[in-house]
Design a protein around this motif. Structure first.
Motif, mmCIF file in Angstrom:
data_model
loop_
_atom_site.group_PDB
_atom_site.id
_atom_site.type_symbol
_atom_site.label_atom_id
_atom_site.label_comp_id
_atom_site.label_asym_id
_atom_site.label_seq_id
_atom_site.Cartn_x
_atom_site.Cartn_y
_atom_site.Cartn_z
ATOM 1 N N SER A 35 35.249 95.108 44.731
ATOM 2 C CA SER A 35 35.419 96.148 43.720
ATOM 3 C C SER A 35 36.723 95.897 42.961
ATOM 4 C CB SER A 35 35.420 97.527 44.406
ATOM 5 O OG SER A 35 35.473 98.565 43.460
ATOM 6 N N GLN A 36 37.150 96.864 42.174
ATOM 7 C CA GLN A 36 38.394 96.731 41.389
ATOM 8 C C GLN A 36 39.203 98.022 41.488
ATOM 9 O OE1 GLN A 36 36.849 95.653 37.370
ATOM 10 N NE2 GLN A 36 37.864 93.693 37.673
ATOM 11 N N LEU A 37 39.933 98.198 42.581
ATOM 12 C CA LEU A 37 40.697 99.428 42.746
ATOM 13 C C LEU A 37 41.976 99.434 41.918
ATOM 14 C CD1 LEU A 37 41.252 102.138 44.188
ATOM 15 C CD2 LEU A 37 42.468 100.830 45.943
ATOM 16 N N TYR A 38 42.734 98.358 42.015
ATOM 17 C CA TYR A 38 44.083 98.369 41.448
ATOM 18 C C TYR A 38 44.138 97.947 39.983
ATOM 19 C CZ TYR A 38 45.301 98.760 46.384
ATOM 20 O OH TYR A 38 45.387 99.177 47.679
ATOM 21 N N HIS A 39 43.271 97.013 39.588
ATOM 22 C CA HIS A 39 43.338 96.486 38.218
ATOM 23 C C HIS A 39 41.928 96.440 37.612
ATOM 24 C CE1 HIS A 39 47.498 95.426 39.030
ATOM 25 N NE2 HIS A 39 47.097 94.810 40.140
ATOM 26 N N PRO A 40 41.430 97.559 37.104
ATOM 27 C CA PRO A 40 40.072 97.600 36.541
ATOM 28 C C PRO A 40 39.999 96.891 35.201
ATOM 29 C CG PRO A 40 41.166 99.685 36.143
ATOM 30 C CD PRO A 40 42.101 98.868 37.016
ATOM 31 N N ILE A 41 38.798 96.505 34.835
ATOM 32 C CA ILE A 41 38.612 95.784 33.578
ATOM 33 C C ILE A 41 38.732 96.702 32.366
ATOM 34 C CG2 ILE A 41 36.086 96.039 33.609
ATOM 35 C CD1 ILE A 41 35.995 93.152 32.420
ATOM 36 N N VAL A 42 38.479 98.011 32.541
ATOM 37 C CA VAL A 42 38.543 98.975 31.432
ATOM 38 C C VAL A 42 39.432 100.138 31.828
ATOM 39 C CG1 VAL A 42 37.223 100.539 29.947
ATOM 40 C CG2 VAL A 42 36.233 98.337 30.637
ATOM 41 N N GLY A 43 40.318 100.527 30.910
ATOM 42 C CA GLY A 43 41.210 101.653 31.143
ATOM 43 C C GLY A 43 40.691 102.949 30.535
ATOM 44 N N GLU A 44 41.585 103.769 30.034
ATOM 45 C CA GLU A 44 41.234 105.120 29.609
ATOM 46 C C GLU A 44 40.422 105.145 28.319
ATOM 47 O OE1 GLU A 44 44.643 107.628 29.473
ATOM 48 O OE2 GLU A 44 44.960 107.574 31.651
ATOM 49 N N GLY A 45 39.424 106.035 28.298
ATOM 50 C CA GLY A 45 38.580 106.242 27.119
ATOM 51 C C GLY A 45 38.188 107.705 27.028
#
Length: 506
Positions: A111-121
């Motif tokens: 998964s991607q807990l710390y550094h996701p591919i997409v931020g706030e929207g």
């Protein structure tokens, strides 16, 4: 193009014995990426295959098998982020979420807990025309799905199907901005609509391709405003997570029950345990599944088999250039370009297929008339018959042909409905059917005058009544239309009737 304006809806209020309570809701939506292959293997994602037939060695957790990222899944996540007006992180990373379960053969989920591919929207959630709330999206990350445990084949045994293991999911996490059960359902509905427009997820909730974990808590009025000012979650109360919700109706029912359950406990002097709960739609209640885990319970750490995921700005720009028109933009354009109501525009843009069908009908024609025919006649009949638009017996070209015949004065509205019925049941080209069956509207004023004279001469008493009360002239119009089989031009009939009766024009 003029943007539509919105007023924010009020939060749902629950009246308790000791005062009012408000709801605070956040959602984690798991959307299966529309991809033919899995996130880290080339195994098929086809739904309904024989158990354990879509499994690569890496999906099965075989020793020495290394994951290889599926670039198309990455692009789909970026496309989704852009559709939600979100920040795209050019560098992201994968982590291992460690837990044991029979349908997770690796013993961890990537998964991607710390550094996701997409931020706030953000997502604009429409409640009714002119009423809507902007819900902030905290992040979107990519992760693997787990397999499926099957318990109903033999009551003494459990079976494991790994077909879903490794299927790419986008977990779309909202901020706790949703304030009522209806808003939560509309949020999921709007998100599903956007994903389907983008083509990044088919939104099929029945197959499990889109499901939601719903976090619910209750607080006193004014506490949410304190949270907004301080970003201190303690103001919002202890939350419980309703796991794996796959129905808009069940989401509403589960939240409503859970809110009342928590309020009853708090008003009785108790406290809420932070836990994961399941909703039982048969009993209409939630029940405890397990205590709610925190991130440290899963012993997250960076996946040593995967390098950080780096995408270029050029790739993001290329994807952005190919983004389709999204539902909010399309709805606004329909209102301004075709002069229709926001409600009609919302109906037509609810699904991308509906919007495309309407635009094909409306091209080069009166948009409001096209909208009326698509919504009232076509959609009404589809709903009555219980069939999808993709199965409609009447194509956009055929419906457009019917509208052309009306606008050209070849047929009346009544004949058009008869023609629609013929095409629905038998098919064929509208103009050919009208010609072959003699359905063309009578516009010859001489023929219409003769029909009017026959009705007037045969009903002298009614003539006197109409002269005394001009509103009764409509009776003559109806009789003429009846005598001509509905083929006479209604406007011409009305004008000739009023002239023959010596009535002034309206």
């Amino acid at each position: 193009m003029t943007e539509l304006t919105y007023t924010e809806p009020k939060p749902k209020i629950y009246a308790g014995a000791t005062g009012d309570w408000e709801l605070v809701i956040g959602l984690e939506v798991h959307a299966q990426v529309a991809s033919k292959a899995k996130l880290f293997s080339g195994a098929s994602t086809t739904f309904g295959a024989e158990p354990n037939s879509n499994v690569a060695l890496v999906d099965a957790g075989m020793p020495g098998m290394l994951p290889v990222i599926n670039q198309f899944c990455v692009e789909q996540a970026i496309r989704t982020g852009l559709g939600l007006k979100a920040q795209i992180n050019l560098t992201s990373a994968f982590d291992r979420k460690n837990y044991f379960y029979p349908d997770l053969p690796q013993g961890y989920q990537i998964s991607q807990l710390y550094h996701p591919i997409v931020g706030e929207g953000e997502i604009l959630v429409d409640m009714t025309p002119g009423i809507g709330r902007t819900v902030r999206v905290e992040r979107i990350h990519l992760e693997q799905d787990a397999g499926k445990s099957i318990h109903d084949m033999d009551p003494t045994m459990s079976f494991v199907d790994l077909n879903r293991t490794g299927v790419a999911l986008m977990e779309i996490v909202s901020k706790p901005d949703i304030r009522g059960p209806e808003e939560a359902a509309e949020y999921v509905r709007k998100l599903r609509q956007i994903l389907r427009y983008l083509g990044t997820c088919d939104g099929n909730m029945q197959n499990g391709n889109m499901r939601a974990d719903v976090n619910v808590s209750v607080c006193r009025p004014g506490q949410y405003e304190k949270y907004q000012a301080t970003q201190d979650f303690s103001h919002l109360g202890t939350r419980c997570e309703l796991k794996n919700m796959n129905s808009m109706r069940f989401i509403q029912q589960a939240i409503d029950f859970e809110a009342k359950r928590q309020i009853a406990i708090l008003e009785d002097g108790g406290s809420i345990d932070q836990e994961t709960r399941l909703y039982d739609p048969t009993k209409g209640e939630t029940r405890s599944m397990r205590s709610k885990e925190e991130a440290h319970d899963y012993r997250y750490f960076p996946d040593p088999d995967l390098l950080p995921l780096v995408v270029s700005q050029d790739l993001v720009d290329e994807i952005a250039a190919r983004q389709p028109e999204l539902p909010d933009e399309k709805r606004t354009r329909f209102v301004t370009a075709f002069g229709m109501t926001e409600y009609d525009a919302s109906v037509l843009t609810s699904e991308v297929e509906s919007a495309n069908y309407f635009e094909a009908v409306a091209e080069g024609r009166d948009g409001k008339m096209a909208a009326n025919w698509v919504i009232n006649e076509l959609f009404g009949r589809l709903n009555k018959e219980g069939i999808a638009l993709s199965e409609s017996p009447v194509s956009a070209a055929q419906l457009g042909g019917i509208i052309d015949l009306i606008c050209n004065g070849d047929i009346s509205g009544k004949i058009a409905k008869d023609l629609f019925e013929i095409i629905w049941t038998e098919g064929g080209e509208p103009a050919d059917i009208v010609e072959a069956r003699g359905m063309k509207q009578v516009t010859d004023t001489g023929a219409i005058e003769a029909a009017v004279d026959d009705v007037i001469n045969g009903n002298p008493a009614q003539v006197e009544k109409a002269k005394a009360n001009p509103k009764l002239a409509g009776w003559f119009v109806g009789q003429v239309m009846k005598s001509t089989g509905g083929k006479a031009n209604p406007q011409a009939v009305q004008a000739i009737v009023r002239t023959k009766l010596g009535l002034e024009e309206d």
